[in-house]
Design a protein around this motif. Structure first.
Motif, PDB file in Angstrom:
ATOM      1  N   ILE A   7     -50.859 -31.332  87.614  1.00 38.86           N
ATOM      2  CA  ILE A   7     -50.799 -32.793  87.651  1.00 38.86           C
ATOM      3  C   ILE A   7     -52.210 -33.348  87.515  1.00 38.86           C
ATOM      4  O   ILE A   7     -53.037 -33.219  88.423  1.00 38.86           O
ATOM      5  CB  ILE A   7     -50.131 -33.279  88.946  1.00 38.86           C
ATOM      6  CG1 ILE A   7     -48.747 -32.621  89.090  1.00 38.86           C
ATOM      7  CG2 ILE A   7     -50.003 -34.803  88.951  1.00 38.86           C
ATOM      8  CD1 ILE A   7     -48.076 -32.860  90.423  1.00 38.86           C
ATOM      9  N   GLY A   8     -52.489 -33.955  86.359  1.00 40.62           N
ATOM     10  CA  GLY A   8     -53.807 -34.496  86.060  1.00 40.62           C
ATOM     11  C   GLY A   8     -54.535 -33.668  85.019  1.00 40.62           C
ATOM     12  O   GLY A   8     -54.529 -32.432  85.079  1.00 40.62           O
ATOM     13  N   ALA A   9     -55.148 -34.351  84.050  1.00 47.95           N
ATOM     14  CA  ALA A   9     -55.886 -33.669  82.979  1.00 47.95           C
ATOM     15  C   ALA A   9     -57.348 -34.083  82.965  1.00 47.95           C
ATOM     16  O   ALA A   9     -57.956 -34.265  81.918  1.00 47.95           O
ATOM     17  CB  ALA A   9     -55.237 -33.950  81.622  1.00 47.95           C
ATOM     18  N   GLY A  10     -57.916 -34.253  84.172  1.00 43.22           N
ATOM     19  CA  GLY A  10     -59.359 -34.428  84.289  1.00 43.22           C
ATOM     20  C   GLY A  10     -60.028 -33.067  84.275  1.00 43.22           C
ATOM     21  O   GLY A  10     -59.464 -32.076  83.796  1.00 43.22           O
ATOM     22  N   CYS A  11     -61.231 -32.976  84.829  1.00 44.42           N
ATOM     23  CA  CYS A  11     -61.947 -31.700  84.802  1.00 44.42           C
ATOM     24  C   CYS A  11     -61.172 -30.608  85.532  1.00 44.42           C
ATOM     25  O   CYS A  11     -61.122 -29.457  85.080  1.00 44.42           O
ATOM     26  CB  CYS A  11     -63.346 -31.862  85.383  1.00 44.42           C
ATOM     27  SG  CYS A  11     -63.407 -32.217  87.154  1.00 44.42           S
ATOM     28  N   SER A  12     -60.527 -30.945  86.657  1.00 44.79           N
ATOM     29  CA  SER A  12     -59.777 -29.948  87.421  1.00 44.79           C
ATOM     30  C   SER A  12     -58.524 -29.511  86.681  1.00 44.79           C
ATOM     31  O   SER A  12     -58.180 -28.317  86.655  1.00 44.79           O
ATOM     32  CB  SER A  12     -59.406 -30.515  88.794  1.00 44.79           C
ATOM     33  OG  SER A  12     -60.545 -30.844  89.551  1.00 44.79           O
ATOM     34  N   GLU A  33     -52.388 -40.918  81.771  1.00 44.32           N
ATOM     35  CA  GLU A  33     -53.051 -41.681  80.716  1.00 44.32           C
ATOM     36  C   GLU A  33     -52.792 -41.056  79.341  1.00 44.32           C
ATOM     37  O   GLU A  33     -52.121 -40.033  79.227  1.00 44.32           O
ATOM     38  CB  GLU A  33     -54.545 -41.754  81.005  1.00 44.32           C
ATOM     39  CG  GLU A  33     -54.894 -42.305  82.366  1.00 44.32           C
ATOM     40  CD  GLU A  33     -54.369 -43.708  82.606  1.00 44.32           C
ATOM     41  OE1 GLU A  33     -54.423 -44.521  81.658  1.00 44.32           O
ATOM     42  OE2 GLU A  33     -53.900 -43.991  83.716  1.00 44.32           O
ATOM     43  N   ALA A  34     -53.383 -41.665  78.311  1.00 43.71           N
ATOM     44  CA  ALA A  34     -53.176 -41.194  76.941  1.00 43.71           C
ATOM     45  C   ALA A  34     -54.263 -40.228  76.482  1.00 43.71           C
ATOM     46  O   ALA A  34     -54.280 -39.830  75.311  1.00 43.71           O
ATOM     47  CB  ALA A  34     -53.112 -42.389  75.990  1.00 43.71           C
ATOM     48  N   ASP A  35     -55.158 -39.835  77.388  1.00 40.95           N
ATOM     49  CA  ASP A  35     -56.282 -38.990  76.998  1.00 40.95           C
ATOM     50  C   ASP A  35     -56.721 -38.159  78.194  1.00 40.95           C
ATOM     51  O   ASP A  35     -56.337 -38.423  79.342  1.00 40.95           O
ATOM     52  CB  ASP A  35     -57.437 -39.869  76.495  1.00 40.95           C
ATOM     53  CG  ASP A  35     -58.443 -39.107  75.659  1.00 40.95           C
ATOM     54  OD1 ASP A  35     -58.252 -37.891  75.444  1.00 40.95           O
ATOM     55  OD2 ASP A  35     -59.429 -39.725  75.209  1.00 40.95           O
ATOM     56  N   TYR A  42     -64.202 -43.309  80.426  1.00 42.69           N
ATOM     57  CA  TYR A  42     -64.479 -44.711  80.734  1.00 42.69           C
ATOM     58  C   TYR A  42     -63.446 -45.641  80.083  1.00 42.69           C
ATOM     59  O   TYR A  42     -63.036 -45.448  78.940  1.00 42.69           O
ATOM     60  CB  TYR A  42     -65.872 -45.098  80.254  1.00 42.69           C
ATOM     61  CG  TYR A  42     -66.157 -46.581  80.363  1.00 42.69           C
ATOM     62  CD1 TYR A  42     -66.553 -47.132  81.576  1.00 42.69           C
ATOM     63  CD2 TYR A  42     -65.986 -47.424  79.267  1.00 42.69           C
ATOM     64  CE1 TYR A  42     -66.797 -48.493  81.691  1.00 42.69           C
ATOM     65  CE2 TYR A  42     -66.229 -48.781  79.366  1.00 42.69           C
ATOM     66  CZ  TYR A  42     -66.631 -49.315  80.587  1.00 42.69           C
ATOM     67  OH  TYR A  42     -66.855 -50.661  80.703  1.00 42.69           O
ATOM     68  N   SER A  43     -63.057 -46.676  80.853  1.00 43.66           N
ATOM     69  CA  SER A  43     -62.173 -47.714  80.344  1.00 43.66           C
ATOM     70  C   SER A  43     -62.667 -49.057  80.853  1.00 43.66           C
ATOM     71  O   SER A  43     -63.180 -49.161  81.978  1.00 43.66           O
ATOM     72  CB  SER A  43     -60.730 -47.474  80.812  1.00 43.66           C
ATOM     73  OG  SER A  43     -59.920 -48.602  80.528  1.00 43.66           O
ATOM     74  N   ASP A  44     -62.520 -50.080  80.041  1.00 47.14           N
ATOM     75  CA  ASP A  44     -62.901 -51.426  80.469  1.00 47.14           C
ATOM     76  C   ASP A  44     -61.955 -51.971  81.537  1.00 47.14           C
ATOM     77  O   ASP A  44     -62.293 -52.942  82.221  1.00 47.14           O
ATOM     78  CB  ASP A  44     -62.906 -52.387  79.270  1.00 47.14           C
ATOM     79  CG  ASP A  44     -64.110 -52.170  78.370  1.00 47.14           C
ATOM     80  OD1 ASP A  44     -65.178 -51.784  78.882  1.00 47.14           O
ATOM     81  OD2 ASP A  44     -63.986 -52.380  77.152  1.00 47.14           O
ATOM     82  N   GLN A 106     -49.301 -39.600  78.946  1.00 47.82           N
ATOM     83  CA  GLN A 106     -48.537 -40.786  79.338  1.00 47.82           C
ATOM     84  C   GLN A 106     -47.261 -40.410  80.094  1.00 47.82           C
ATOM     85  O   GLN A 106     -46.190 -40.967  79.872  1.00 47.82           O
ATOM     86  CB  GLN A 106     -48.210 -41.628  78.103  1.00 47.82           C
ATOM     87  CG  GLN A 106     -49.464 -42.212  77.450  1.00 47.82           C
ATOM     88  CD  GLN A 106     -49.172 -43.120  76.281  1.00 47.82           C
ATOM     89  OE1 GLN A 106     -48.402 -42.758  75.390  1.00 47.82           O
ATOM     90  NE2 GLN A 106     -49.768 -44.306  76.284  1.00 47.82           N
ATOM     91  N   THR A 107     -47.433 -39.453  80.987  1.00 44.35           N
ATOM     92  CA  THR A 107     -46.313 -38.970  81.804  1.00 44.35           C
ATOM     93  C   THR A 107     -46.742 -38.985  83.266  1.00 44.35           C
ATOM     94  O   THR A 107     -47.695 -38.294  83.639  1.00 44.35           O
ATOM     95  CB  THR A 107     -45.904 -37.547  81.388  1.00 44.35           C
ATOM     96  OG1 THR A 107     -45.545 -37.544  80.002  1.00 44.35           O
ATOM     97  CG2 THR A 107     -44.718 -37.070  82.211  1.00 44.35           C
ATOM     98  N   SER A 108     -46.052 -39.763  84.068  1.00 42.87           N
ATOM     99  CA  SER A 108     -46.406 -39.933  85.482  1.00 42.87           C
ATOM    100  C   SER A 108     -45.504 -39.084  86.370  1.00 42.87           C
ATOM    101  O   SER A 108     -44.282 -39.080  86.195  1.00 42.87           O
ATOM    102  CB  SER A 108     -46.277 -41.404  85.893  1.00 42.87           C
ATOM    103  OG  SER A 108     -47.157 -42.212  85.147  1.00 42.87           O
ATOM    104  N   VAL A 109     -46.106 -38.391  87.304  1.00 47.40           N
ATOM    105  CA  VAL A 109     -45.347 -37.627  88.297  1.00 47.40           C
ATOM    106  C   VAL A 109     -45.074 -38.521  89.500  1.00 47.40           C
ATOM    107  O   VAL A 109     -45.992 -39.161  90.032  1.00 47.40           O
ATOM    108  CB  VAL A 109     -46.116 -36.364  88.719  1.00 47.40           C
ATOM    109  CG1 VAL A 109     -45.423 -35.682  89.900  1.00 47.40           C
ATOM    110  CG2 VAL A 109     -46.257 -35.406  87.543  1.00 47.40           C
TER     111      VAL A 109
END
Length: 538
Positions: A7-12, A33-35, A42-44, A106-109
């Motif tokens: 769950i999550g596609a950040g660094c971890s 998210e989409a990325d 970063y996002s505004d 774009q898939t939320s747990v």
């Protein structure tokens, strides 16, 4: 083949995917998210539940110390990378190991619960919603939670804040200093985010006030000779010194940079009793008056703020850098409970009461060092546990370890919501590496390769040290360690060459042999010992 939900596609999350693939498992990564990139993408438009960086954010750990252990950063990348380079590094990592195809964007747990046959199999039921679709539930052999803990802003109650008519926001929502141009801005909090934002604001605001309850030890990114301070400080040799010696040395290094007491930021606690703040510009911004340090906030009015020392300032805006609430919203309290940012997790990873080690929480730890290598070593341990190659200790042993850690934190750090997940980087990495048989054997290494052993002991404890031997051994680890300092300093070597450098290849080689550059970062340990001896005997 075992299937693991990540769950999550950040660094971890990215390193979790790779570690699952390394052990022959099928990872299925869910990213809201989409990325990729999580916090570092970063996002505004900030979102609650997603990590956040501001436009000018620069990471406070050097690129070699934050790298994944088997993927050194490019030598042309900056030593301390702005967020766009951090994200680019993650993209390179994902591309190199073919990780993107395992991610469902774009898939939320929304829920993770034990499966009906959990007692026999250790499996979990994961409910997720793809985009605008309907909720779906699937069963997995394991779950790795990689959502981070800097996602839900914490805002303490301040007297009179409801009467303040100016702009007020949490640092999580801060993006750019342009919207504060010409304004008088108060920043509450002297942690990394608070100081970074105060400095960033000081370039456009008419005045910045930095409010702190306790002060902080402010450490520069830059160490001796311009080498990264974290690469110098995270040395195995230094952490074998008595705590009093190391603590005294760090405080003197901080004070050499600027007098903390004269600048109004010196804490009453010693440097190892509170998390350090890393910033290079703050002293100069204080010297030029762009940032003025103030004590704790007493009260807000419609257009001003008063402090506990009785002073009052007119302000137009306030940014609260007051930390985060640690939450895992899709887990029931029966699985793990977090109260006042305090967890009950073995090695900050595993709920000790669960019968099977099939659910792991990655990155829920606050080390004085980079989180990326920690997340990686955690995922390497998890994948060996779920495949039966390692075992967790008994429930009583895990509880005793958790309680010992709490007692250590209570006796070491000032009581604070911030100091609930603290650990020292080398110590924690070694503990987990020991579990999987990847901790460097320095005695053996001194016999086989004294030159490399000296680098590992006296030099920076680089993540690649945990790929020298054991499961996951990487043949490029030695070369990565040997080239780390030159890669780190490469971006700064494009300026004017010294006049006495002859452009003959033979001459350059002789200079390098006479004065090897890698000696300099290691020499600091001898400097610190010499200074301590002077204090004792002179």
């Amino acid at each position: 083949m075992k299937r693991v939900a990540i769950i999550g596609a950040g660094c971890s999350g990215l390193t979790a995917i790779k570690c699952c693939l390394d052990e022959g498992m099928e990872p299925v990564c869910f990213e809201r998210e989409a990325d990729i990139g999580g916090l570092w993408n970063y996002s505004d438009n900030p979102k609650i539940g997603k990590g956040s960086v501001y436009r000018n954010c620069v990471i406070n750990t050097s690129k070699e110390m934050m790298a994944f252990s088997d993927f050194p950063p490019p030598e042309e990348f900056p030593t301390f990378m702005p967020h766009k380079y951090v994200l680019k590094y993650f993209r390179m990592y994902a591309d190199n190991f073919g990780l993107l195809k395992y991610i469902r964007f774009q898939t939320s747990v929304t829920k993770v619960v034990p499966a009906e046959d959990y007692e026999d199999t250790g499996r979990w039921r994961v409910t997720f919603t793809p985009g605008a679709g309907e909720p779906t539930t699937d069963t997995f052999d394991g779950v790795l939670i990689c959502t981070g803990h800097h996602t839900y802003p914490h805002l303490p109650k301040f007297r009179g804040l409801e009467n303040f008519t100016g702009t007020n926001m949490h640092s999580h929502s801060y993006r750019d200093n342009k919207e504060f141009e010409g304004k008088r801005v108060l920043v509450v909090g002297i942690g990394n985010s608070g100081v970074d934002i105060a400095v960033d604001l000081s370039h456009t605001a008419s005045q910045v006030y930095l409010s702190t309850r306790r002060g902080a030890w402010v450490v520069s990114r830059k160490g001796f000779w311009g080498y990264p301070a974290d690469a110098i400080a995270n040395s195995r040799f230094l952490f074998t010194l008595p705590k009093s010696v190391l603590q005294w040395s760090v405080e003197k290094m901080c004070s050499f940079n600027f007098d903390h007491e004269a600048y109004g930021v010196k804490p009453s606690q010693r440097c190892f009793e509170t998390h350090p703040t890393i910033n290079d510009e703050l002293p100069f911004r204080i010297m030029m008056g762009a940032v003025q340090v103030r004590p704790d906030v007493h009260e807000f009015t419609d257009s001003s703020v008063s402090f506990v020392d009785g002073t009052t300032e007119q302000i137009d805006a306030v940014v609260f850098a007051t930390g985060y609430e640690y939450k895992i919203h899709f887990l029931d309290d029966s699985v793990t409970k977090i109260e006042d940012n305090r967890t009950c997790l073995y090695k900050y990873m595993f709920p000790p009461h669960l019968e099977h080690p099939t659910l792991g929480i990655v990155g829920m730890v606050q080390a004085i060092g980079a989180i990326m290598p920690i997340s990686e070593i955690q995922c390497r341990w998890y994948t060996r546990l779920i495949t039966g190659q390692c075992k967790l200790p008994s429930y009583s042993e895990m509880i005793n370890d958790i309680e010992d850690k709490r007692d250590w934190m209570n006796s070491t750090y000032v009581s604070s919501r911030r100091h609930t997940l603290q650990t020292f980087w080398i110590d924690y990495m070694d503990q987990i590496a020991e579990k999987i048989g990847a901790r460097p054997n320095l005695v053996k290494l001194f016999v086989e390769d004294p030159y490399l052993a000296a680098r590992c002991y006296f030099g920076p404890c680089l993540p690649s040290q945990y790929r020298l031997d054991g499961p996951g051994k990487w043949n490029g680890a030695k070369r990565s360690i040997q080239g780390a300092i030159s890669r780190c300093m490469k971006p700064s070597h494009k300026g004017i060459q010294p006049a006495n450098v002859v452009r003959s290849k033979t001459r350059r080689l002789s200079i390098e042999i006479q004065v090897p550059s890698f000696i300099k970062p290691y020499f600091v340990v001898f400097v610190l010992c010499f200074l301590f001896i002077c204090v004792l005997f002179v």
